[in-house]
Motif scaffolding. Sequence first.
Motif, PDB file in Angstrom:
ATOM      1  N   ALA A   1      48.459 -16.956 -18.220  1.00 29.54           N
ATOM      2  CA  ALA A   1      47.073 -18.194 -17.343  1.00 29.54           C
ATOM      3  C   ALA A   1      46.694 -18.719 -18.696  1.00 29.54           C
ATOM      4  O   ALA A   1      46.561 -20.322 -18.939  1.00 29.54           O
ATOM      5  CB  ALA A   1      46.688 -17.650 -16.148  1.00 29.54           C
TER       6      ALA A   1
ATOM      7  N   SER B   1      41.705 -19.802  -8.005  1.00 28.89           N
ATOM      8  CA  SER B   1      42.598 -18.828  -8.954  1.00 28.89           C
ATOM      9  C   SER B   1      44.153 -19.361  -8.684  1.00 28.89           C
ATOM     10  O   SER B   1      44.170 -19.560  -7.657  1.00 28.89           O
ATOM     11  CB  SER B   1      41.834 -17.331  -8.813  1.00 28.89           C
ATOM     12  OG  SER B   1      42.657 -16.193  -7.779  1.00 28.89           O
TER      13      SER B   1
ATOM     14  N   ASP C   1      43.013 -14.320 -14.853  1.00 26.81           N
ATOM     15  CA  ASP C   1      44.236 -15.032 -14.569  1.00 26.81           C
ATOM     16  C   ASP C   1      42.998 -16.187 -15.233  1.00 26.81           C
ATOM     17  O   ASP C   1      41.927 -15.463 -15.831  1.00 26.81           O
ATOM     18  CB  ASP C   1      43.490 -14.861 -13.519  1.00 26.81           C
ATOM     19  CG  ASP C   1      44.384 -16.641 -12.801  1.00 26.81           C
ATOM     20  OD1 ASP C   1      45.369 -17.597 -13.817  1.00 26.81           O
ATOM     21  OD2 ASP C   1      44.915 -16.759 -11.369  1.00 26.81           O
TER      22      ASP C   1
END
Length: 168
Positions: A64, A150, A129
């Motif tokens: 991420a 998220s 994340d």
Amino acid sequence: MKRQIRVAAGLAAVLLGSAALAGCTSSGKTSGAATSAVGSAAESALASATAALGSAAASLGASAQAAASSALASVKGGLNVKGDVALGAATTGSDGKLSVPVTVTNHGSQAGKYTIQVNFDDASGNLLDATVVNVPDVAPGATAQATAHSNRSLNAPVTPVVANALRY
């Protein structure tokens, strides 16, 4: 990645179950030496499985982070303006994903667009994340609202953090 986590968790469960059974004699009583040896093996296996789970989670966070960094790298001539961005309280949706209100105040003298990276960290500060939010033209002195989401379901406690903010 989810498969790796399930495999590691399943392995830990099988090893712990085997450890409990291996220490039993045919009479159903446990053998002290066997229990000790198997207990050590089970503890070692559990520690290994736990490390695998942590590694898998770190890998997801790193992935991420890489995607967010790539989005920020595409911004040319941006000014670092983390001070222009404030985050509200995170809420969890029915899908387990977090939503965080983002408030942008343009402290510059010209209108600007914003690209903001929001990280979702665990209680120890480890990255779980990351996401990028784009806010279109914000006039000088004006405020704009957006929401950071998220990419995946996250378990509490999670702290959203403004990792980067660019005005261009």
